[in-house]
Design an enzyme around this catalytic site. Structure first.
Site, PDB file in Angstrom:
ATOM      1  N   ARG A 123       0.099  18.842   4.422  1.00  0.00           N
ATOM      2  CA  ARG A 123      -0.103  18.289   5.244  1.00  0.00           C
ATOM      3  C   ARG A 123      -1.418  17.707   4.973  1.00  0.00           C
ATOM      4  NH1 ARG A 123       2.506  20.902   9.202  1.00  0.00           N
ATOM      5  NH2 ARG A 123       4.501  20.083  10.100  1.00  0.00           N
ATOM      6  N   LYS A 145      -7.336   5.531  -2.931  1.00  0.00           N
ATOM      7  CA  LYS A 145      -6.021   5.459  -2.758  1.00  0.00           C
ATOM      8  C   LYS A 145      -4.949   5.957  -3.391  1.00  0.00           C
ATOM      9  CE  LYS A 145      -5.610  -0.054  -1.782  1.00  0.00           C
ATOM     10  NZ  LYS A 145      -5.967  -1.361  -2.911  1.00  0.00           N
ATOM     11  N   GLU A 187     -12.722  -3.286 -15.206  1.00  0.00           N
ATOM     12  CA  GLU A 187     -13.699  -3.434 -13.863  1.00  0.00           C
ATOM     13  C   GLU A 187     -14.785  -3.714 -13.605  1.00  0.00           C
ATOM     14  OE1 GLU A 187     -10.997  -3.093 -10.882  1.00  0.00           O
ATOM     15  OE2 GLU A 187      -8.790  -3.175 -12.818  1.00  0.00           O
ATOM     16  N   LYS A 228     -18.428  -0.310  -5.072  1.00  0.00           N
ATOM     17  CA  LYS A 228     -16.936  -0.243  -4.469  1.00  0.00           C
ATOM     18  C   LYS A 228     -16.937   0.995  -2.805  1.00  0.00           C
ATOM     19  CE  LYS A 228     -12.712   1.484  -5.104  1.00  0.00           C
ATOM     20  NZ  LYS A 228     -11.562   2.011  -6.156  1.00  0.00           N
ATOM     21  N   GLU A 238      -8.208  -1.713   3.374  1.00  0.00           N
ATOM     22  CA  GLU A 238      -7.620  -3.179   3.228  1.00  0.00           C
ATOM     23  C   GLU A 238      -7.390  -3.880   4.363  1.00  0.00           C
ATOM     24  OE1 GLU A 238      -6.099  -3.339  -0.724  1.00  0.00           O
ATOM     25  OE2 GLU A 238      -5.602  -4.965  -0.787  1.00  0.00           O
ATOM     26  N   ARG A 242     -11.928  -5.604   1.588  1.00  0.00           N
ATOM     27  CA  ARG A 242     -11.006  -4.584   0.286  1.00  0.00           C
ATOM     28  C   ARG A 242     -10.606  -5.287  -0.637  1.00  0.00           C
ATOM     29  NH1 ARG A 242      -9.940   1.623  -0.019  1.00  0.00           N
ATOM     30  NH2 ARG A 242      -9.719   1.685  -1.983  1.00  0.00           N
ATOM     31  N   ASN A 246      -9.796  -6.663  -5.587  1.00  0.00           N
ATOM     32  CA  ASN A 246      -7.644  -7.330  -6.518  1.00  0.00           C
ATOM     33  C   ASN A 246      -8.736  -8.431  -7.345  1.00  0.00           C
ATOM     34  OD1 ASN A 246      -6.495  -5.527  -5.400  1.00  0.00           O
ATOM     35  ND2 ASN A 246      -5.944  -6.666  -3.649  1.00  0.00           N
ATOM     36  N   HIS A 249      -6.263  -9.275  -9.893  1.00  0.00           N
ATOM     37  CA  HIS A 249      -5.510  -8.493 -10.221  1.00  0.00           C
ATOM     38  C   HIS A 249      -3.708  -8.916 -10.363  1.00  0.00           C
ATOM     39  CE1 HIS A 249      -8.624  -5.296 -10.285  1.00  0.00           C
ATOM     40  NE2 HIS A 249      -7.499  -4.557 -10.373  1.00  0.00           N
ATOM     41  N   HIS A 253      -1.805  -8.474 -12.787  1.00  0.00           N
ATOM     42  CA  HIS A 253      -0.052  -7.322 -12.800  1.00  0.00           C
ATOM     43  C   HIS A 253       1.268  -8.363 -13.257  1.00  0.00           C
ATOM     44  CE1 HIS A 253      -2.232  -4.972  -9.221  1.00  0.00           C
ATOM     45  NE2 HIS A 253      -2.509  -4.513  -9.686  1.00  0.00           N
ATOM     46  N   HIS A 266      -3.815  -1.642 -18.302  1.00  0.00           N
ATOM     47  CA  HIS A 266      -4.057  -2.469 -16.994  1.00  0.00           C
ATOM     48  C   HIS A 266      -5.199  -3.404 -16.938  1.00  0.00           C
ATOM     49  CE1 HIS A 266      -4.566  -3.051 -12.503  1.00  0.00           C
ATOM     50  NE2 HIS A 266      -5.382  -2.551 -12.652  1.00  0.00           N
TER      51      HIS A 266
HETATM   52  P1  NAD Z   1      -4.665   7.784 -17.431  1.00  0.00           P
HETATM   53  O1  NAD Z   1      -5.003   8.344 -16.738  1.00  0.00           O
HETATM   54  O2  NAD Z   1      -3.560   7.116 -18.319  1.00  0.00           O
HETATM   55  O3  NAD Z   1      -5.827   8.295 -18.803  1.00  0.00           O
HETATM   56  C1  NAD Z   1      -5.935   7.334 -20.039  1.00  0.00           C
HETATM   57  C2  NAD Z   1      -5.249   8.006 -21.257  1.00  0.00           C
HETATM   58  O4  NAD Z   1      -6.666   8.756 -21.637  1.00  0.00           O
HETATM   59  C3  NAD Z   1      -4.182   9.303 -20.947  1.00  0.00           C
HETATM   60  O5  NAD Z   1      -4.164   9.932 -22.393  1.00  0.00           O
HETATM   61  C4  NAD Z   1      -5.232  10.003 -20.392  1.00  0.00           C
HETATM   62  O6  NAD Z   1      -4.114  12.266 -20.945  1.00  0.00           O
HETATM   63  C5  NAD Z   1      -6.353  10.605 -21.817  1.00  0.00           C
HETATM   64  N1  NAD Z   1      -8.032  11.201 -21.273  1.00  0.00           N
HETATM   65  C6  NAD Z   1      -8.319  10.203 -19.820  1.00  0.00           C
HETATM   66  N2  NAD Z   1      -9.806  10.841 -20.394  1.00  0.00           N
HETATM   67  C7  NAD Z   1      -9.837  11.448 -21.976  1.00  0.00           C
HETATM   68  C8  NAD Z   1     -10.819  12.424 -21.584  1.00  0.00           C
HETATM   69  N3  NAD Z   1     -11.946  12.196 -21.752  1.00  0.00           N
HETATM   70  N4  NAD Z   1     -10.750  11.956 -23.155  1.00  0.00           N
HETATM   71  C9  NAD Z   1     -10.246  11.872 -23.803  1.00  0.00           C
HETATM   72  N5  NAD Z   1      -8.691  11.329 -23.035  1.00  0.00           N
HETATM   73  C10 NAD Z   1      -8.284  11.477 -22.195  1.00  0.00           C
HETATM   74  O7  NAD Z   1      -4.855   5.890 -17.638  1.00  0.00           O
HETATM   75  P2  NAD Z   1      -6.590   5.261 -16.669  1.00  0.00           P
HETATM   76  O8  NAD Z   1      -6.705   3.536 -17.234  1.00  0.00           O
HETATM   77  O9  NAD Z   1      -7.406   6.059 -15.861  1.00  0.00           O
HETATM   78  O10 NAD Z   1      -5.934   5.006 -15.302  1.00  0.00           O
HETATM   79  C11 NAD Z   1      -4.583   4.499 -14.378  1.00  0.00           C
HETATM   80  C12 NAD Z   1      -3.883   4.716 -13.698  1.00  0.00           C
HETATM   81  O11 NAD Z   1      -4.779   4.793 -12.680  1.00  0.00           O
HETATM   82  C13 NAD Z   1      -2.404   4.102 -13.090  1.00  0.00           C
HETATM   83  O12 NAD Z   1      -1.870   4.824 -12.890  1.00  0.00           O
HETATM   84  C14 NAD Z   1      -3.230   2.690 -11.693  1.00  0.00           C
HETATM   85  O13 NAD Z   1      -1.906   2.745 -10.737  1.00  0.00           O
HETATM   86  C15 NAD Z   1      -4.097   3.929 -11.667  1.00  0.00           C
HETATM   87  N6  NAD Z   1      -5.130   3.226 -10.645  1.00  0.00           N
HETATM   88  C16 NAD Z   1      -5.723   3.863  -9.094  1.00  0.00           C
HETATM   89  C17 NAD Z   1      -5.980   3.108  -8.392  1.00  0.00           C
HETATM   90  C18 NAD Z   1      -6.702   3.450  -7.005  1.00  0.00           C
HETATM   91  O14 NAD Z   1      -7.465   3.401  -6.500  1.00  0.00           O
HETATM   92  N7  NAD Z   1      -5.988   4.268  -6.911  1.00  0.00           N
HETATM   93  C19 NAD Z   1      -6.843   2.326  -9.446  1.00  0.00           C
HETATM   94  C20 NAD Z   1      -6.909   1.751 -10.394  1.00  0.00           C
HETATM   95  C21 NAD Z   1      -5.472   1.792 -11.069  1.00  0.00           C
HETATM   96  N1  GLY Z   2      -8.624  -0.580  -6.939  1.00  0.00           N
HETATM   97  C1  GLY Z   2      -8.868  -1.572  -5.891  1.00  0.00           C
HETATM   98  C2  GLY Z   2      -8.398  -0.889  -4.419  1.00  0.00           C
HETATM   99  O1  GLY Z   2      -8.613   0.573  -4.827  1.00  0.00           O
HETATM  100  O2  GLY Z   2      -8.900  -1.513  -3.462  1.00  0.00           O
END
Ligand code: NAD
Ligand code: GLY
Length: 361
Positions: A123, A145, A187, A228, A238, A242, A246, A249, A253, A266
């Site tokens: 939990r 998130k 971003e 942020k 949100e 917040r 987007n 986005h 998307h 992305h």
């Molecule tokens: P990712 O986590 O897939 O990383 C991209 C690639 O880089 C991967 O292959 C990873 O292993 C590699 N990598 C990471 N750090 C590294 C480093 N320092 N050196 C070498 N390789 C490295 O992609 P991302 O773009 O970081 O994240 C995308 C995800 O984030 C999606 O699932 C998306 O939905 C999510 N997201 C979440 C939020 C939120 O608010 N929670 C906001 C935006 C995106």
């Molecule tokens: N990435 C959008 C948010 O965190 O609200």
């Protein structure tokens, strides 16, 4: 070291930012009040763990912690409830308790799934985000998130769950693929457009040095996190403000989904989406053409795409209507009204059709 705070009463937390801080994760946990001898689960993937796992482990051991590295496969396709279940199995096997922190070491995928696991295991256990991609450092690690994907859509299963701290090491970006770095810049540009015109000008002026991943990029990361943090502090769930995060986005998307997941990163889809949203703002008389032109120029100078692939307007509109953020089938857009200022506006199907006929015939 630069420290930024997300202010959420008892759940407030620091964002530590410093070159090389990955070697001091243990000291950060001590400063946060975790007791020497505590078990710490470091959730990472095989790529990031291979580069930084030993460094994180050594730092935690030096500070007297008892770290266990839990490694998942690399890739968005593993951000699933099945993979989360495997992570629960490891936590149970190693008898992690409610006071044992989870450190999420990786990009947004690791951060989202480890965050979801931290929110739900026993939990809720303490979570420390250690983002290693630019996107994760300026966006996904801050704001609470957490999510896994469902076969019917991305991020459909999740929870708002704030970390105890975010630890950002810009030096980690030196091992990141150049395309991933560029995607993160989308971003960063977004924060300038939605909240801070001086920051947008800074990005225009420092274009070349930003790409060197040096001091100017650290300033850009800090400013992005501060913006942020301010927005999340005002509207954690949100219900209003917040939503401006987007910007770009809604179109982004749709482009990401219609082109087929994996075609665009992305951030690349968001880059295209921001340029489209800016042009829509011009067409609706919300902003002057010069604002949209500046956005397009900066995005393109950062090596990001600005044009959507050829997609039928009807498909884009249908995809926007399916997006989980579309309330009551209304298509609500974040539009730019001036540099650093945005507004939320419902856009009709007729207006969108006219937009595609004019800009993307
Ligand atoms: P990712 O986590 O897939 O990383 C991209 C690639 O880089 C991967 O292959 C990873 O292993 C590699 N990598 C990471 N750090 C590294 C480093 N320092 N050196 C070498 N390789 C490295 O992609 P991302 O773009 O970081 O994240 C995308 C995800 O984030 C999606 O699932 C998306 O939905 C999510 N997201 C979440 C939020 C939120 O608010 N929670 C906001 C935006 C995106
Ligand atoms: N990435 C959008 C948010 O965190 O609200």
């Amino acid at each position: 070291m630069k420290t930024i705070r997300v202010e959420l009463g008892e759940r407030s937390y620091p964002i530590y930012l410093r070159h090389g801080i990955l070697s001091s994760i243990g000291a950060c946990l001590t400063e946060l009040g975790f007791k020497s001898g505590a078990k710490v689960a470091v959730i990472t993937n095989n790529v990031v763990g291979g580069i930084y796992g030993a460094k994180a482990e050594a730092s935690l051991k030096i500070s007297g912690f008892n770290p266990v590295i839990i490694t998942m496969p690399d890739g968005e396709q593993y951000k699933t409830i099945e993979q989360a279940s495997k992570l629960y199995d490891s936590l149970i096997e190693y008898r992690f308790e409610r006071s044992s922190p989870i450190v999420a070491l990786g990009g947004g995928v690791v951060g989202d799934i480890a965050g979801f696991v931290a929110a739900t295991y026993l939990r809720g256990v303490p979570l420390i985000q250690v983002p290693t991609t630019l996107l994760a450092q300026v966006d996904s690690s801050v704001g609470g998130k957490t999510a896994v994907n469902h076969p019917k859509g991305k991020n459909l299963i999740g929870a708002f769950y704030q970390p105890k701290a975010v630890i950002i090491d810009p030096q980690a970006l030196t091992t990141l693929d150049a395309r991933e770095v560029r995607a993160g810049f989308a971003e960063i540009v977004k924060y300038g457009v939605i909240r801070d015109k001086e920051f947008f000008t800074f990005l225009e002026e420092k274009l070349l040095t930003l790409l060197d991943l040096g001091y100017d990029l650290a300033i850009a990361i800090a400013t992005s996190c501060a913006i942020k943090a301010e927005i999340v502090s005002a509207d954690e769930r949100e219900s209003g403000l917040r939503a401006i995060l987007n910007f770009g986005h809604t179109f982004g998307h749709a482009v990401e989904a219609l082109a087929g997941y994996g075609t665009y990163r992305h951030g690349e889809a968001v880059a295209i989406g921001m340029v489209m949203a800016a042009k829509l703002s011009v067409m609706l008389g919300v902003c002057k053409p010069a604002v949209a032109e500046r956005i397009e120029k900066l995005v393109s100078s950062l090596g990001l795409p600005v044009e959507p692939p050829p997609l039928p307007a009807d498909d884009v509109i249908a995809s926007i209507k399916l997006d989980k953020k579309v309330a009551d089938s209304r298509m609500r857009f974040v539009l730019v009204s001036g540099m650093g200022e945005v507004e939320l506006r419902d856009v009709s199907e007729t207006e969108l059709t006219a937009f595609f006929e004019r800009f993307y015939p």
